[in-house]
Design a protein around this motif. Structure first.
Motif, PDB file in Angstrom:
ATOM      1  N   ARG A  13      -2.510  13.857  37.922  1.00  0.00           N
ATOM      2  CA  ARG A  13      -3.487  14.894  38.227  1.00  0.00           C
ATOM      3  C   ARG A  13      -4.764  14.251  38.798  1.00  0.00           C
ATOM      4  N   ARG A  52      -5.090  18.430  44.370  1.00  0.00           N
ATOM      5  CA  ARG A  52      -4.842  18.644  42.936  1.00  0.00           C
ATOM      6  C   ARG A  52      -4.087  17.493  42.293  1.00  0.00           C
ATOM      7  N   CYS A  53      -3.141  16.947  43.022  1.00  0.00           N
ATOM      8  CA  CYS A  53      -2.250  15.924  42.462  1.00  0.00           C
ATOM      9  C   CYS A  53      -2.123  14.742  43.411  1.00  0.00           C
TER      10      CYS A  53
END
Ligand SMILES: Cc1cc2nc3c(=O)[nH]c(=O)nc-3n(C[C@H](O)[C@H](O)[C@H](O)COP(=O)(O)O)c2cc1C
Length: 144
Positions: A13, A52-53
């Motif tokens: 993450r 986001r990731c």
């Protein structure tokens, strides 16, 4: 006989906050350090970022992959690191890239969504991440 190669795949993450430009600058710093260190360590691979990731594939001799990954795991710019696979491979798939990058927001976000939906089963997810990164890298970076 030559040393076997290993491939490690994980996702994590993103913990870098701020506007797109700041995140982008941070990712460029990550890539610069990766390319510098990985060239010396004989590690190759690819990094995927969608805001986001992160998802990353590292390949090379086991020692080098493990040492690199230990450093990456301590990095506060991401969290919740999930290893999808660590597996011996006969050939490098990102042989010409000390760290290729796939980060075009639109394409990456769509591809990541597909990956998330498939990530229930780890082995399948590793294969899918590999295919996804390989395809994106070839498209975004060309065969250079
Ligand atoms: C998602 C992510 C991927 C990274 N990938 C690599 C990598 O492939 N190789 C590497 O040396 N560092 C990588 N880093 C950076 C390391 O965590 C660390 O900051 C860096 O290796 C320190 O290098 P330096 O001591 O030369 O500045 C990554 C960091 C993040 C957040």
């Amino acid at each position: 006989m030559s040393e076997p190669f290993y491939r490690l795949a994980y996702f994590s993450r993103n913990m870098v906050v701020g506007p797109f430009e700041m995140q982008d600058a941070e990712v460029q710093r990550i890539l610069a350090a990766s390319r510098r260190n990985n060239t010396v360590a004989e590690v190759t691979g690819a990094l995927l970022f969608n805001g986001r990731c992160f998802a990353q594939i590292l390949e090379g001799p086991l020692d080098a992959v493990e040492t690199t990954f230990e450093r990456i795991q301590r990095d506060q710019r991401h969290s919740d690191i999930t290893v999808l696979e660590l597996t011996p491979v006969t050939l490098r798939s990102f042989a010409t890239w000390s760290m290729a990058f796939a980060g075009k927001p639109e394409e990456t976000r769509m591809s990541f969504n597909a990956l998330n939906e498939a990530s229930v089963e780890r082995t399948g997810a590793a294969a899918q991440l590999f295919e996804l990164l390989h395809g994106l890298v070839l498209r975004e970076e060309g065969a250079a």
